[in-house]
Write an enzyme that holds these catalytic residues in place. Sequence first.
Site, PDB file in Angstrom:
ATOM      1  N   THR A   5       0.826  -1.208   0.000  1.00 42.94           N
ATOM      2  CA  THR A   5       0.000   0.000   0.000  1.00 42.94           C
ATOM      3  C   THR A   5       0.858   1.255   0.000  1.00 42.94           C
ATOM      4  O   THR A   5       1.983   1.254   0.526  1.00 42.94           O
ATOM      5  CB  THR A   5      -0.908  -0.007   1.257  1.00 42.94           C
ATOM      6  OG1 THR A   5      -1.504   1.280   1.410  1.00 42.94           O
ATOM      7  CG2 THR A   5      -0.123  -0.312   2.527  1.00 42.94           C
ATOM      8  N   ASP A   6       0.296   2.347  -0.527  1.00 43.28           N
ATOM      9  CA  ASP A   6       1.011   3.630  -0.477  1.00 43.28           C
ATOM     10  C   ASP A   6       1.125   4.154   0.960  1.00 43.28           C
ATOM     11  O   ASP A   6       1.911   5.068   1.230  1.00 43.28           O
ATOM     12  CB  ASP A   6       0.339   4.674  -1.388  1.00 43.28           C
ATOM     13  CG  ASP A   6      -1.110   4.974  -1.039  1.00 43.28           C
ATOM     14  OD1 ASP A   6      -1.659   4.356  -0.098  1.00 43.28           O
ATOM     15  OD2 ASP A   6      -1.698   5.848  -1.718  1.00 43.28           O
ATOM     16  N   GLU A   7       0.336   3.563   1.894  1.00 41.52           N
ATOM     17  CA  GLU A   7       0.384   4.056   3.275  1.00 41.52           C
ATOM     18  C   GLU A   7       1.730   3.789   3.943  1.00 41.52           C
ATOM     19  O   GLU A   7       2.026   4.384   4.980  1.00 41.52           O
ATOM     20  CB  GLU A   7      -0.748   3.438   4.111  1.00 41.52           C
ATOM     21  CG  GLU A   7      -2.103   3.860   3.600  1.00 41.52           C
ATOM     22  CD  GLU A   7      -3.238   3.677   4.596  1.00 41.52           C
ATOM     23  OE1 GLU A   7      -2.966   3.460   5.789  1.00 41.52           O
ATOM     24  OE2 GLU A   7      -4.403   3.770   4.162  1.00 41.52           O
ATOM     25  N   TYR A  44      -1.837  -0.339  11.165  1.00 34.64           N
ATOM     26  CA  TYR A  44      -2.034  -1.014   9.862  1.00 34.64           C
ATOM     27  C   TYR A  44      -0.844  -0.763   8.939  1.00 34.64           C
ATOM     28  O   TYR A  44      -0.229  -1.704   8.423  1.00 34.64           O
ATOM     29  CB  TYR A  44      -3.332  -0.529   9.194  1.00 34.64           C
ATOM     30  CG  TYR A  44      -3.378  -0.846   7.707  1.00 34.64           C
ATOM     31  CD1 TYR A  44      -3.517  -2.161   7.265  1.00 34.64           C
ATOM     32  CD2 TYR A  44      -3.246   0.168   6.749  1.00 34.64           C
ATOM     33  CE1 TYR A  44      -3.530  -2.458   5.903  1.00 34.64           C
ATOM     34  CE2 TYR A  44      -3.256  -0.125   5.386  1.00 34.64           C
ATOM     35  CZ  TYR A  44      -3.397  -1.439   4.970  1.00 34.64           C
ATOM     36  OH  TYR A  44      -3.399  -1.727   3.623  1.00 34.64           O
ATOM     37  N   LYS A  93       2.051  -3.348   7.389  1.00 33.48           N
ATOM     38  CA  LYS A  93       2.294  -3.538   5.950  1.00 33.48           C
ATOM     39  C   LYS A  93       3.755  -3.207   5.615  1.00 33.48           C
ATOM     40  O   LYS A  93       4.380  -3.878   4.796  1.00 33.48           O
ATOM     41  CB  LYS A  93       1.346  -2.663   5.124  1.00 33.48           C
ATOM     42  CG  LYS A  93      -0.119  -3.048   5.201  1.00 33.48           C
ATOM     43  CD  LYS A  93      -0.434  -4.413   4.608  1.00 33.48           C
ATOM     44  CE  LYS A  93      -0.347  -4.443   3.103  1.00 33.48           C
ATOM     45  NZ  LYS A  93      -0.782  -5.773   2.570  1.00 33.48           N
TER      46      LYS A  93
HETATM   47  P1  NAD Z   1     -10.247  -6.818   2.437  1.00 32.66           P
HETATM   48  O1  NAD Z   1     -10.235  -6.505   3.888  1.00 32.66           O
HETATM   49  O2  NAD Z   1     -11.446  -6.497   1.607  1.00 32.66           O
HETATM   50  O3  NAD Z   1      -9.971  -8.395   2.237  1.00 32.66           O
HETATM   51  C1  NAD Z   1      -8.992  -9.068   2.958  1.00 32.66           C
HETATM   52  C2  NAD Z   1      -9.178 -10.577   2.720  1.00 32.66           C
HETATM   53  O4  NAD Z   1      -8.129 -11.263   3.383  1.00 32.66           O
HETATM   54  C3  NAD Z   1     -10.493 -11.118   3.287  1.00 32.66           C
HETATM   55  O5  NAD Z   1     -11.092 -11.997   2.364  1.00 32.66           O
HETATM   56  C4  NAD Z   1     -10.056 -11.878   4.534  1.00 32.66           C
HETATM   57  O6  NAD Z   1     -10.908 -12.971   4.865  1.00 32.66           O
HETATM   58  C5  NAD Z   1      -8.672 -12.356   4.116  1.00 32.66           C
HETATM   59  N1  NAD Z   1      -7.796 -12.634   5.259  1.00 32.66           N
HETATM   60  C6  NAD Z   1      -7.565 -11.833   6.337  1.00 32.66           C
HETATM   61  N2  NAD Z   1      -6.728 -12.451   7.195  1.00 32.66           N
HETATM   62  C7  NAD Z   1      -6.406 -13.646   6.624  1.00 32.66           C
HETATM   63  C8  NAD Z   1      -5.567 -14.733   7.023  1.00 32.66           C
HETATM   64  N3  NAD Z   1      -4.907 -14.719   8.185  1.00 32.66           N
HETATM   65  N4  NAD Z   1      -5.471 -15.801   6.198  1.00 32.66           N
HETATM   66  C9  NAD Z   1      -6.155 -15.840   5.023  1.00 32.66           C
HETATM   67  N5  NAD Z   1      -6.975 -14.852   4.609  1.00 32.66           N
HETATM   68  C10 NAD Z   1      -7.088 -13.767   5.401  1.00 32.66           C
HETATM   69  O7  NAD Z   1      -8.944  -6.149   1.836  1.00 32.66           O
HETATM   70  P2  NAD Z   1      -8.702  -5.405   0.440  1.00 32.66           P
HETATM   71  O8  NAD Z   1      -9.153  -4.017   0.547  1.00 32.66           O
HETATM   72  O9  NAD Z   1      -9.191  -6.275  -0.651  1.00 32.66           O
HETATM   73  O10 NAD Z   1      -7.095  -5.371   0.420  1.00 32.66           O
HETATM   74  C11 NAD Z   1      -6.366  -6.480  -0.110  1.00 32.66           C
HETATM   75  C12 NAD Z   1      -4.883  -6.171  -0.004  1.00 32.66           C
HETATM   76  O11 NAD Z   1      -4.583  -4.997  -0.738  1.00 32.66           O
HETATM   77  C13 NAD Z   1      -4.396  -5.922   1.413  1.00 32.66           C
HETATM   78  O12 NAD Z   1      -3.135  -6.521   1.546  1.00 32.66           O
HETATM   79  C14 NAD Z   1      -4.287  -4.409   1.512  1.00 32.66           C
HETATM   80  O13 NAD Z   1      -3.294  -4.039   2.425  1.00 32.66           O
HETATM   81  C15 NAD Z   1      -3.909  -4.058   0.093  1.00 32.66           C
HETATM   82  N6  NAD Z   1      -4.318  -2.734  -0.393  1.00 32.66           N
HETATM   83  C16 NAD Z   1      -5.618  -2.328  -0.283  1.00 32.66           C
HETATM   84  C17 NAD Z   1      -6.010  -1.092  -0.826  1.00 32.66           C
HETATM   85  C18 NAD Z   1      -7.434  -0.620  -0.758  1.00 32.66           C
HETATM   86  O14 NAD Z   1      -7.709   0.525  -1.142  1.00 32.66           O
HETATM   87  N7  NAD Z   1      -8.394  -1.431  -0.330  1.00 32.66           N
HETATM   88  C19 NAD Z   1      -5.055  -0.279  -1.440  1.00 32.66           C
HETATM   89  C20 NAD Z   1      -3.725  -0.722  -1.503  1.00 32.66           C
HETATM   90  C21 NAD Z   1      -3.382  -1.946  -0.996  1.00 32.66           C
HETATM   91  O1  DAU Z   2      -4.126   4.061   0.454  1.00 28.08           O
HETATM   92  C1  DAU Z   2      -4.366   2.679   0.442  1.00 28.08           C
HETATM   93  C2  DAU Z   2      -5.193   2.294   1.641  1.00 28.08           C
HETATM   94  O2  DAU Z   2      -6.506   2.784   1.412  1.00 28.08           O
HETATM   95  C3  DAU Z   2      -5.214   0.785   1.881  1.00 28.08           C
HETATM   96  O3  DAU Z   2      -3.920   0.364   2.212  1.00 28.08           O
HETATM   97  C4  DAU Z   2      -6.181   0.419   3.006  1.00 28.08           C
HETATM   98  O4  DAU Z   2      -6.276  -0.977   3.141  1.00 28.08           O
HETATM   99  C5  DAU Z   2      -7.542   0.981   2.658  1.00 28.08           C
HETATM  100  O5  DAU Z   2      -8.458   0.716   3.708  1.00 28.08           O
HETATM  101  C6  DAU Z   2      -7.458   2.493   2.410  1.00 28.08           C
HETATM  102  O6  DAU Z   2      -7.112   3.190   3.634  1.00 28.08           O
HETATM  103  P1  DAU Z   2      -7.816   4.591   4.026  1.00 28.08           P
HETATM  104  O7  DAU Z   2      -7.674   4.760   5.478  1.00 28.08           O
HETATM  105  O8  DAU Z   2      -7.361   5.675   3.127  1.00 28.08           O
HETATM  106  O9  DAU Z   2      -9.339   4.245   3.610  1.00 28.08           O
HETATM  107  P2  DAU Z   2     -10.744   4.508   4.327  1.00 28.08           P
HETATM  108  O10 DAU Z   2     -11.796   4.140   3.334  1.00 28.08           O
HETATM  109  O11 DAU Z   2     -10.805   3.888   5.672  1.00 28.08           O
HETATM  110  O12 DAU Z   2     -10.745   6.082   4.515  1.00 28.08           O
HETATM  111  C7  DAU Z   2     -10.580   6.958   3.414  1.00 28.08           C
HETATM  112  C8  DAU Z   2     -10.606   8.369   3.948  1.00 28.08           C
HETATM  113  O13 DAU Z   2     -11.936   8.668   4.412  1.00 28.08           O
HETATM  114  C9  DAU Z   2      -9.689   8.602   5.139  1.00 28.08           C
HETATM  115  O14 DAU Z   2      -9.137   9.907   5.052  1.00 28.08           O
HETATM  116  C10 DAU Z   2     -10.623   8.503   6.353  1.00 28.08           C
HETATM  117  C11 DAU Z   2     -11.938   9.031   5.807  1.00 28.08           C
HETATM  118  N1  DAU Z   2     -13.167   8.442   6.402  1.00 28.08           N
HETATM  119  C12 DAU Z   2     -13.277   7.097   6.446  1.00 28.08           C
HETATM  120  C13 DAU Z   2     -14.396   6.517   7.000  1.00 28.08           C
HETATM  121  C14 DAU Z   2     -14.518   5.005   7.069  1.00 28.08           C
HETATM  122  C15 DAU Z   2     -14.171   9.263   6.864  1.00 28.08           C
HETATM  123  O15 DAU Z   2     -14.079  10.513   6.786  1.00 28.08           O
HETATM  124  N2  DAU Z   2     -15.283   8.682   7.402  1.00 28.08           N
HETATM  125  C16 DAU Z   2     -15.441   7.343   7.505  1.00 28.08           C
HETATM  126  O16 DAU Z   2     -16.473   6.875   8.039  1.00 28.08           O
END
Ligand code: NAD
Ligand code: DAU
Length: 339
Positions: free
Chosen positions: A125-127, A153, A157
């Site tokens: 992730t970019d985080e 988190y 990562k």
């Molecule tokens: P998500 O929370 O929707 O899904 C996570 C999945 O992993 C779920 O199906 C869960 O059951 C499974 N899981 C969790 N713990 C596990 C374990 N111990 N063993 C096997 N499976 C397990 O997550 P997402 O948003 O799809 O993110 C997927 C990946 O991409 C993550 O690694 C996250 O850090 C990364 N990522 C997410 C975003 C985003 O915007 N959502 C952006 C950049 C990177």
């Molecule tokens: O940048 C990549 C990341 O993006 C991934 O690594 C993470 O897994 C993914 O969850 C996401 O993280 P963020 O924290 O950016 O996403 P989130 O949707 O939780 O929040 C997006 C923005 O919105 C953040 O600035 C917090 C704000 N927010 C979020 C929620 C849930 C609100 O203002 N209100 C809310 O209820």
Amino acid sequence: MTIIVTGGAGFIGSNFIFHMLNKYPDYRIICLDCLTYAGNLSTLEPVMDNPNFRFVKESITDRDAVYKLFEEEHPDMVVNFAAESHVDRSIENPEVFLDTNIKGTAVLMDACRKYGIKRYHQVSTDEVYGDLPLDRPDLFFTEETPIHTSSPYSSSKAGADLLVLAYHRTYGLPVTISRCSNNYGPYHFPEKLIPLMIANALNDKPLPVYGKGENVRDWLYVEDHCRAIDLIIHNGRVGEVYNVGGHNEMKNIDIVKIICKELGKPESLITYVADRKGHDMRYAIDPTKIHNELGWLPETKFADGIKKTIQWYLDNKEWWETIISGEYQDYYEKMYKNR
Ligand code: NAD
Ligand code: DAU
């Protein structure tokens, strides 16, 4: 080609599985997912009968189960999406983030070392880069930006990323890492900003914006992320990190207003609530490397992607209504009641 896709019952992993089975009809895809609160087997319903697909319900932290799967399937590649992914939950309870995101990554890579692998890909992730200030729009995260994390988190990562690079240097494991910005699209779990706001707006519930809503995220349609990973695992250079982002920076408040407008809901639903602890201000990816080396560019413009996403949530109410009517209620109550 046999690929183990971990976390494939979650948001991005499921979209990736659909992408791969569709694009490579001769590949075998094994989904390894222990189905946490964020994993949903119904999401994978459309591919369950595909003879090239297998679902295995095990945790990536379970060494015996992971080794057994490698013995059965002899994978050519592992793409690790499995993670605890929600920043707010990590602030409440960091431990499971360390277990899954760090230890789980180590177990998968140990299996790769023991049984051999052509490629281990870590979905990061970019985080891991921390955040950028709002008043420096000239700054972007490159692959050389130092790791500098804010939340449990992102720290977990980053820990995993460092371990992946260490396994490459120490053991010669053929790894790649992608660091992507915020994804949006179908099957996004309703705890995250965009689906949470869509679900609340459709139920005429308050739309809880943290702080002043001025934090900026760089939004990418999930299919564009899946294409980037597809390119990296096939053509990316071993040992390299690739940033993935859409040059699509938006303030949270503007996203919420767009959702209100698209759904015909009043902006009076917007409620400013207490800020997230340690809240990162701005994320912005420089995707020059993946563009120059692999020819990747995002294809979906935000204006189109958000419309498609909202339509998907309107067409698939059962999917998210089932989720938010279960244990999610307790989570929501706990997370938002004192904000
Ligand atoms: P998500 O929370 O929707 O899904 C996570 C999945 O992993 C779920 O199906 C869960 O059951 C499974 N899981 C969790 N713990 C596990 C374990 N111990 N063993 C096997 N499976 C397990 O997550 P997402 O948003 O799809 O993110 C997927 C990946 O991409 C993550 O690694 C996250 O850090 C990364 N990522 C997410 C975003 C985003 O915007 N959502 C952006 C950049 C990177
Ligand atoms: O940048 C990549 C990341 O993006 C991934 O690594 C993470 O897994 C993914 O969850 C996401 O993280 P963020 O924290 O950016 O996403 P989130 O949707 O939780 O929040 C997006 C923005 O919105 C953040 O600035 C917090 C704000 N927010 C979020 C929620 C849930 C609100 O203002 N209100 C809310 O209820």
